[in-house]
Design a protein around this motif. Structure first.
Motif, PDB file in Angstrom:
ATOM      1  N   GLU A 107      -0.667  -3.694  -3.938  1.00 36.02           N
ATOM      2  CA  GLU A 107       0.340  -4.011  -4.949  1.00 36.02           C
ATOM      3  C   GLU A 107       0.798  -5.464  -4.864  1.00 36.02           C
ATOM      4  O   GLU A 107       0.994  -6.118  -5.869  1.00 36.02           O
ATOM      5  N   LEU A 150       6.178   6.875 -12.206  1.00 32.48           N
ATOM      6  CA  LEU A 150       4.881   6.308 -11.850  1.00 32.48           C
ATOM      7  C   LEU A 150       4.355   5.430 -12.975  1.00 32.48           C
ATOM      8  O   LEU A 150       3.793   4.346 -12.726  1.00 32.48           O
ATOM      9  N   LYS A 153       6.163   2.125 -12.870  1.00 29.60           N
ATOM     10  CA  LYS A 153       5.708   1.279 -11.768  1.00 29.60           C
ATOM     11  C   LYS A 153       4.382   0.602 -12.107  1.00 29.60           C
ATOM     12  O   LYS A 153       4.179  -0.587 -11.815  1.00 29.60           O
ATOM     13  N   ASN A 154       3.467   1.343 -12.733  1.00 27.17           N
ATOM     14  CA  ASN A 154       2.191   0.744 -13.142  1.00 27.17           C
ATOM     15  C   ASN A 154       2.408  -0.340 -14.194  1.00 27.17           C
ATOM     16  O   ASN A 154       1.745  -1.389 -14.173  1.00 27.17           O
ATOM     17  N   LEU A 157       3.675  -3.435 -12.354  1.00 26.96           N
ATOM     18  CA  LEU A 157       2.593  -4.153 -11.676  1.00 26.96           C
ATOM     19  C   LEU A 157       1.776  -4.978 -12.666  1.00 26.96           C
ATOM     20  O   LEU A 157       1.420  -6.132 -12.389  1.00 26.96           O
ATOM     21  N   ALA A 158       1.476  -4.395 -13.818  1.00 26.12           N
ATOM     22  CA  ALA A 158       0.718  -5.127 -14.839  1.00 26.12           C
ATOM     23  C   ALA A 158       1.499  -6.339 -15.341  1.00 26.12           C
ATOM     24  O   ALA A 158       0.954  -7.434 -15.511  1.00 26.12           O
TER      25      ALA A 158
END
Length: 317
Positions: free
Chosen positions: A104, A140, A143-144, A147-148
């Protein structure tokens, strides 16, 4: 025989224990069902949550804190936590310690270097219905998305800026991009705050090198601040000196102009007199000129044949 019949009659007239037990069981079951029914008629919503009331899968309303009635076994209640939650991106917390998650935190920068950057994301539910129904695991998904958004932002900055001066701008851009993604996908969550926890190169040698760079930058900022301080002190002095020079020049300019105008007026006056009496005026001008010149001249009187001159300065009395 009579005694036997009497005992049989008494037994027949008494209540059967088996029937009595059945009645007790049936009564208990009825009471239990009644309690369950009554208990399912009401539900309480706490201060930090909201409740979704549905019937046959259709949302009827969303309730805030309070006590409410519902139809038992027909209507259902789904409670949603509305408090603010926080997660680490690039690290996890185990036993009070931050553990790096390299998959991450390691990202590439615009100058093709790697940087280990950690974020702390605070979020909460903005739409209970969307958070409950639109996705199976909205945390979730968020969170993805985060990150992107982080990777799409960090890649636009050189590693030097990511580690030093651009942290505030990066977290602002990431927060804006993430909020746009959450709104677009409508998963019922919103960003409360997002901050950079740490940013450093992935190896100890590079960390030391960047610390040296940071020290040099601080030295540069100190030098710039000192120069600005000197400028702020000397600039008023220079401006005051320049103003004085300009004022002196203006004064001299005005004096020269006045003197020139006076000379022009005097010349014009003399010219008017000259037009009336040219010869006398020329003689007067000649004598005035000689009065100005003779005091600075050395006068020698001779008959033209003298070959040697004696100093006569002492006889000027």
């Amino acid at each position: 025989m009579a005694a036997f019949m009497k005992k049989q009659t008494v037994f027949t007239q008494g209540e059967n224990p088996i029937k009595k037990g059945k009645k007790v069981i049936i009564t208990a079951i009825i009471v239990i069902f009644a309690l369950i029914f009554v208990n399912n008629c009401y539900y309480q919503v706490k201060e930090q949550e909201q409740a979704i009331l549905t019937m046959f899968g259709k949302v009827l309303r969303v309730d805030t804190a309070g006590l409410y009635f519902k139809i038992p076994f027909v209507q259902s209640v789904h409670k949603v936590d509305m408090t603010t939650h926080g997660i680490g991106i690039g690290y996890t917390i185990q036993n009070g310690q931050n553990i790096t998650v390299e998959d991450e935190g390691i990202m590439i920068t615009s100058d093709f270097n790697f940087v280990d950057i950690d974020f702390y994301l605070e979020y909460k539910v903005s739409d209970p219905v969307a958070a409950y129904y639109n996705s199976e695991n909205p945390d979730l998904i968020m969170k993805n998305m985060a990150l992107a958004s982080i990777r799409n932002t960090v890649v636009n900055y050189p590693v030097d800026d990511v580690i030093t001066t651009a942290k505030g701008q990066i977290q602002s851009e990431v927060k804006e991009k993430l909020q746009q993604e959450l709104t677009s996908n409508n998963i019922g969550l919103t960003v409360v705050n997002l901050s950079v926890q740490d940013a450093e190169p992935p190896t100890a040698e590079i960390v030391q090198a960047f610390k040296s760079v940071e020290t040099a930058k601080q030295g540069k900022e100190t030098a710039v601040n000192n120069a600005k301080k000197y400028q702020s002190e000397e600039l008023p002095k220079a401006e005051a000196t320049a103003d004085k020079i300009v004022q002196d020049a203006e004064a001299k300019k005005e004096a020269r102009i006045a003197e020139a105008e006076g000379q022009v007026a005097r010349f014009n006056e003399m010219y008017e007199q000259y037009k009336l009496q040219p010869y006398i005026t020329k003689k007067r001008l000649f004598y005035e000129a000689m009065e100005d010149i003779l005091p600075d001249l050395k006068v020698i009187v001779t008959d033209g044949n003298t070959q040697q001159l004696l100093p006569l300065e002492g006889f000027n009395n």
